[in-house]
Design a protein around this motif. Structure first.
Motif, PDB file in Angstrom:
ATOM      1  N   GLU A   1       0.838  -1.199   0.000  1.00  0.00           N
ATOM      2  CA  GLU A   1       0.000   0.000   0.000  1.00  0.00           C
ATOM      3  C   GLU A   1       0.873   1.248   0.000  1.00  0.00           C
ATOM      4  O   GLU A   1       2.044   1.206   0.396  1.00  0.00           O
ATOM      5  CB  GLU A   1      -0.908   0.003   1.234  1.00  0.00           C
ATOM      6  CG  GLU A   1      -1.921  -1.140   1.241  1.00  0.00           C
ATOM      7  CD  GLU A   1      -2.733  -1.161   2.523  1.00  0.00           C
ATOM      8  OE1 GLU A   1      -2.184  -0.762   3.579  1.00  0.00           O
ATOM      9  OE2 GLU A   1      -3.902  -1.589   2.484  1.00  0.00           O
ATOM     10  N   GLY A   2       0.291   2.380  -0.438  1.00  0.00           N
ATOM     11  CA  GLY A   2       0.988   3.656  -0.407  1.00  0.00           C
ATOM     12  C   GLY A   2       2.245   3.651  -1.248  1.00  0.00           C
ATOM     13  O   GLY A   2       2.304   3.051  -2.327  1.00  0.00           O
ATOM     14  N   LYS A   3       3.297   4.257  -0.733  1.00  0.00           N
ATOM     15  CA  LYS A   3       4.549   4.399  -1.502  1.00  0.00           C
ATOM     16  C   LYS A   3       5.260   3.069  -1.728  1.00  0.00           C
ATOM     17  O   LYS A   3       6.094   2.957  -2.620  1.00  0.00           O
ATOM     18  CB  LYS A   3       5.500   5.370  -0.804  1.00  0.00           C
ATOM     19  CG  LYS A   3       5.943   4.939   0.578  1.00  0.00           C
ATOM     20  CD  LYS A   3       6.871   5.986   1.185  1.00  0.00           C
ATOM     21  CE  LYS A   3       7.288   5.600   2.607  1.00  0.00           C
ATOM     22  NZ  LYS A   3       8.033   4.372   2.680  1.00  0.00           N
ATOM     23  N   ASP A   4       4.933   2.053  -0.919  1.00  0.00           N
ATOM     24  CA  ASP A   4       5.571   0.752  -1.081  1.00  0.00           C
ATOM     25  C   ASP A   4       4.815  -0.179  -2.019  1.00  0.00           C
ATOM     26  O   ASP A   4       5.267  -1.305  -2.268  1.00  0.00           O
ATOM     27  CB  ASP A   4       5.718   0.063   0.286  1.00  0.00           C
ATOM     28  CG  ASP A   4       6.776   0.731   1.164  1.00  0.00           C
ATOM     29  OD1 ASP A   4       7.758   1.243   0.587  1.00  0.00           O
ATOM     30  OD2 ASP A   4       6.609   0.749   2.387  1.00  0.00           O
ATOM     31  N   ALA A   5       3.672   0.267  -2.541  1.00  0.00           N
ATOM     32  CA  ALA A   5       2.884  -0.585  -3.429  1.00  0.00           C
ATOM     33  C   ALA A   5       3.630  -0.813  -4.742  1.00  0.00           C
ATOM     34  O   ALA A   5       4.197   0.112  -5.327  1.00  0.00           O
ATOM     35  CB  ALA A   5       1.525   0.048  -3.701  1.00  0.00           C
ATOM     36  N   ARG A   6       3.637  -2.081  -5.185  1.00  0.00           N
ATOM     37  CA  ARG A   6       4.289  -2.420  -6.451  1.00  0.00           C
ATOM     38  C   ARG A   6       3.416  -3.376  -7.241  1.00  0.00           C
ATOM     39  O   ARG A   6       2.657  -4.176  -6.677  1.00  0.00           O
ATOM     40  CB  ARG A   6       5.647  -3.081  -6.202  1.00  0.00           C
ATOM     41  CG  ARG A   6       6.746  -2.133  -5.772  1.00  0.00           C
ATOM     42  CD  ARG A   6       8.084  -2.844  -5.673  1.00  0.00           C
ATOM     43  NE  ARG A   6       8.503  -3.442  -6.942  1.00  0.00           N
ATOM     44  CZ  ARG A   6       9.608  -4.169  -7.079  1.00  0.00           C
ATOM     45  NH1 ARG A   6      10.398  -4.375  -6.039  1.00  0.00           N
ATOM     46  NH2 ARG A   6       9.927  -4.691  -8.253  1.00  0.00           N
ATOM     47  N   ALA A   7       3.556  -3.301  -8.552  1.00  0.00           N
ATOM     48  CA  ALA A   7       2.781  -4.174  -9.428  1.00  0.00           C
ATOM     49  C   ALA A   7       3.455  -5.530  -9.542  1.00  0.00           C
ATOM     50  O   ALA A   7       4.683  -5.637  -9.539  1.00  0.00           O
ATOM     51  CB  ALA A   7       2.651  -3.543 -10.809  1.00  0.00           C
ATOM     52  N   LEU A   8       2.623  -6.559  -9.650  1.00  0.00           N
ATOM     53  CA  LEU A   8       3.095  -7.912  -9.916  1.00  0.00           C
ATOM     54  C   LEU A   8       2.399  -8.394 -11.176  1.00  0.00           C
ATOM     55  O   LEU A   8       1.169  -8.480 -11.216  1.00  0.00           O
ATOM     56  CB  LEU A   8       2.776  -8.841  -8.737  1.00  0.00           C
ATOM     57  CG  LEU A   8       3.243 -10.292  -8.887  1.00  0.00           C
ATOM     58  CD1 LEU A   8       4.759 -10.368  -8.862  1.00  0.00           C
ATOM     59  CD2 LEU A   8       2.646 -11.175  -7.794  1.00  0.00           C
ATOM     60  N   GLU A   9       3.173  -8.680 -12.203  1.00  0.00           N
ATOM     61  CA  GLU A   9       2.607  -9.084 -13.481  1.00  0.00           C
ATOM     62  C   GLU A   9       2.360 -10.593 -13.508  1.00  0.00           C
ATOM     63  O   GLU A   9       2.875 -11.346 -12.683  1.00  0.00           O
ATOM     64  CB  GLU A   9       3.549  -8.682 -14.622  1.00  0.00           C
ATOM     65  CG  GLU A   9       3.847  -7.196 -14.692  1.00  0.00           C
ATOM     66  CD  GLU A   9       2.605  -6.348 -14.899  1.00  0.00           C
ATOM     67  OE1 GLU A   9       1.689  -6.825 -15.615  1.00  0.00           O
ATOM     68  OE2 GLU A   9       2.532  -5.231 -14.346  1.00  0.00           O
ATOM     69  N   SER A  10       1.593 -11.007 -14.495  1.00  0.00           N
ATOM     70  CA  SER A  10       1.329 -12.439 -14.658  1.00  0.00           C
ATOM     71  C   SER A  10       2.621 -13.192 -14.966  1.00  0.00           C
ATOM     72  O   SER A  10       3.490 -12.690 -15.679  1.00  0.00           O
ATOM     73  CB  SER A  10       0.331 -12.643 -15.799  1.00  0.00           C
ATOM     74  OG  SER A  10      -0.072 -13.982 -15.871  1.00  0.00           O
ATOM     75  N   GLN A  11       2.747 -14.396 -14.406  1.00  0.00           N
ATOM     76  CA  GLN A  11       3.943 -15.232 -14.534  1.00  0.00           C
ATOM     77  C   GLN A  11       5.170 -14.593 -13.892  1.00  0.00           C
ATOM     78  O   GLN A  11       6.298 -14.811 -14.316  1.00  0.00           O
ATOM     79  CB  GLN A  11       4.238 -15.579 -15.995  1.00  0.00           C
ATOM     80  CG  GLN A  11       3.643 -16.896 -16.444  1.00  0.00           C
ATOM     81  CD  GLN A  11       2.125 -16.890 -16.469  1.00  0.00           C
ATOM     82  OE1 GLN A  11       1.526 -16.040 -17.116  1.00  0.00           O
ATOM     83  NE2 GLN A  11       1.510 -17.829 -15.769  1.00  0.00           N
ATOM     84  N   GLU A  12       4.944 -13.822 -12.841  1.00  0.00           N
ATOM     85  CA  GLU A  12       6.024 -13.204 -12.101  1.00  0.00           C
ATOM     86  C   GLU A  12       5.946 -13.642 -10.639  1.00  0.00           C
ATOM     87  O   GLU A  12       4.860 -13.750 -10.078  1.00  0.00           O
ATOM     88  CB  GLU A  12       5.905 -11.671 -12.188  1.00  0.00           C
ATOM     89  CG  GLU A  12       7.205 -10.937 -12.278  1.00  0.00           C
ATOM     90  CD  GLU A  12       7.021  -9.443 -12.521  1.00  0.00           C
ATOM     91  OE1 GLU A  12       7.913  -8.851 -13.149  1.00  0.00           O
ATOM     92  OE2 GLU A  12       6.016  -8.867 -12.086  1.00  0.00           O
ATOM     93  N   LEU A  13       7.111 -13.900 -10.047  1.00  0.00           N
ATOM     94  CA  LEU A  13       7.182 -14.262  -8.636  1.00  0.00           C
ATOM     95  C   LEU A  13       7.689 -13.071  -7.842  1.00  0.00           C
ATOM     96  O   LEU A  13       8.662 -12.419  -8.231  1.00  0.00           O
ATOM     97  CB  LEU A  13       8.112 -15.465  -8.427  1.00  0.00           C
ATOM     98  CG  LEU A  13       8.313 -15.940  -6.982  1.00  0.00           C
ATOM     99  CD1 LEU A  13       8.406 -17.469  -6.932  1.00  0.00           C
ATOM    100  CD2 LEU A  13       9.587 -15.334  -6.366  1.00  0.00           C
ATOM    101  N   ALA A  14       7.025 -12.785  -6.719  1.00  0.00           N
ATOM    102  CA  ALA A  14       7.448 -11.719  -5.817  1.00  0.00           C
ATOM    103  C   ALA A  14       7.981 -12.331  -4.537  1.00  0.00           C
ATOM    104  O   ALA A  14       7.282 -13.113  -3.876  1.00  0.00           O
ATOM    105  CB  ALA A  14       6.286 -10.796  -5.492  1.00  0.00           C
ATOM    106  N   ILE A  15       9.229 -12.005  -4.184  1.00  0.00           N
ATOM    107  CA  ILE A  15       9.753 -12.333  -2.867  1.00  0.00           C
ATOM    108  C   ILE A  15       9.257 -11.250  -1.913  1.00  0.00           C
ATOM    109  O   ILE A  15       9.429 -10.056  -2.170  1.00  0.00           O
ATOM    110  CB  ILE A  15      11.281 -12.394  -2.876  1.00  0.00           C
ATOM    111  CG1 ILE A  15      11.765 -13.456  -3.866  1.00  0.00           C
ATOM    112  CG2 ILE A  15      11.823 -12.674  -1.478  1.00  0.00           C
ATOM    113  CD1 ILE A  15      13.270 -13.454  -4.073  1.00  0.00           C
ATOM    114  N   LEU A  16       8.625 -11.677  -0.829  1.00  0.00           N
ATOM    115  CA  LEU A  16       8.014 -10.737   0.105  1.00  0.00           C
ATOM    116  C   LEU A  16       8.929 -10.503   1.296  1.00  0.00           C
ATOM    117  O   LEU A  16       9.637 -11.401   1.750  1.00  0.00           O
ATOM    118  CB  LEU A  16       6.663 -11.267   0.578  1.00  0.00           C
ATOM    119  CG  LEU A  16       5.645 -11.569  -0.523  1.00  0.00           C
ATOM    120  CD1 LEU A  16       4.400 -12.224   0.054  1.00  0.00           C
ATOM    121  CD2 LEU A  16       5.276 -10.303  -1.291  1.00  0.00           C
TER     122      LEU A  16
END
Length: 287
Positions: A217-232
């Motif tokens: 949320e806010g300034k830390d919000a980032r998009a995650l596209e299809s077929q993409e892995l996000a390390i949290l």
């Protein structure tokens, strides 16, 4: 279990990774997301493969007999049918929506062969490390048909299949005290948001396999596209929102083991000596 309410901080995307096309087994085409050069591992996770194709020639040869020792494999089917057999006498059929959580332990030899000659074959295989104390345990299976995987619907437009972990008081059937895993299949309608508390101290990733999302949320919000892995990272409260299309994603988390890893092919041990012994034991038929 969800994280304690006393330590709630927002999670954010630390890094995104795209998988690489490869083949394994007898020529099965797949996308390797964890276990390749870009992301060799994410303790305790050693490998994540996504497979998905309508072309029978991409999967029909399957995975003939091969050994494993020292870790777990998790096969989650979305479409298609795969027959599992091993040298200990276990046999099972994975159908759409089913999961097999196999603890290889001290070793087994098994095969995973498509039980169809045409049509869609789609799903995931995840490898999870075992702690040193469990690497030579007896092999075992936790295998569940779709009807035995509970569905949480915490709010309108949100449906969560709970394989491992807890959502709104609903527990998944998989139990593994060593890594206390979370494995959720998330479905969000377009524009719908959902928050989830990750277990404190776990490593976690989110993989969008249909549609795109916003994480954070806010300034830390980032998009995650299809077929993409996000390390949290950064916190344990995951804020997730679907984009203009429906979102399907898997959320996976586990307690890191923080132990030495010595791996080669289908063997994952803690020392070089243990790894060499695994090859000897396999070659001499002790699996």
């Amino acid at each position: 279990m969800n994280a304690s309410i006393h330590a709630i901080e927002p999670a954010r995307i630390v890094r995104t990774v795209r998988g690489r096309a490869t083949s394994d087994g007898a020529g099965v085409r797949l996308t390797r997301v964890i276990g390749g050069p870009e992301l060799p591992d994410l303790d305790p996770f050693l490998l994540l493969d996504e497979f998905g194709t309508d072309r029978a020639e991409d999967y029909i040869a399957g995975f003939p007999d091969h050994p494993h020792r020292g870790f777990e494999t998790v096969t989650y089917m979305l479409d298609g049918r795969i027959r599992h057999r091993d040298n200990h006498g276990h046999e099972g059929l994975l159908t759409p929506g089913s999961v097999q959580w196999m603890t290889a332990g001290r070793g087994l030899v098994h095969s995973e062969m498509p039980e169809q000659e045409s049509g869609r074959m789609r799903g995931f295989q995840l490898w999870i490390n075992l702690p040193a104390r469990d690497k030579m345990s007896e092999p075992k299976y936790q295998e569940y048909a779709p009807a035995r995987l509970p569905l949480a619907q915490p709010t309108e437009g949100v449906a969560i299949k709970v394989i491992a972990g807890r959502v709104d008081g609903i527990d998944g059937p998989i139990s593994q005290p060593a890594t206390d895993p979370v494995y959720l299949d998330i479905a969000l309608e377009p524009g719908v948001g959902w928050d989830y508390l990750l277990p404190e101290g776990h490593n976690a990733f989110l993989y969008a396999y249909e549609g795109a999302a916003t994480v954070g949320e806010g300034k830390d919000a980032r998009a995650l596209e299809s077929q993409e892995l996000a390390i949290l990272g950064g916190g344990n409260r995951l804020a997730l929102r679907a984009g203009k299309q429906p979102l399907r994603a898997i959320l996976v988390a586990g307690r890191p083991l923080r132990e030495p890893v010595m791996r080669h092919g289908p063997f994952v041990m803690n020392t070089r000596q243990e790894l060499m012994q695994a090859f000897v034991d396999y070659q001499e038929g002790r699996f």
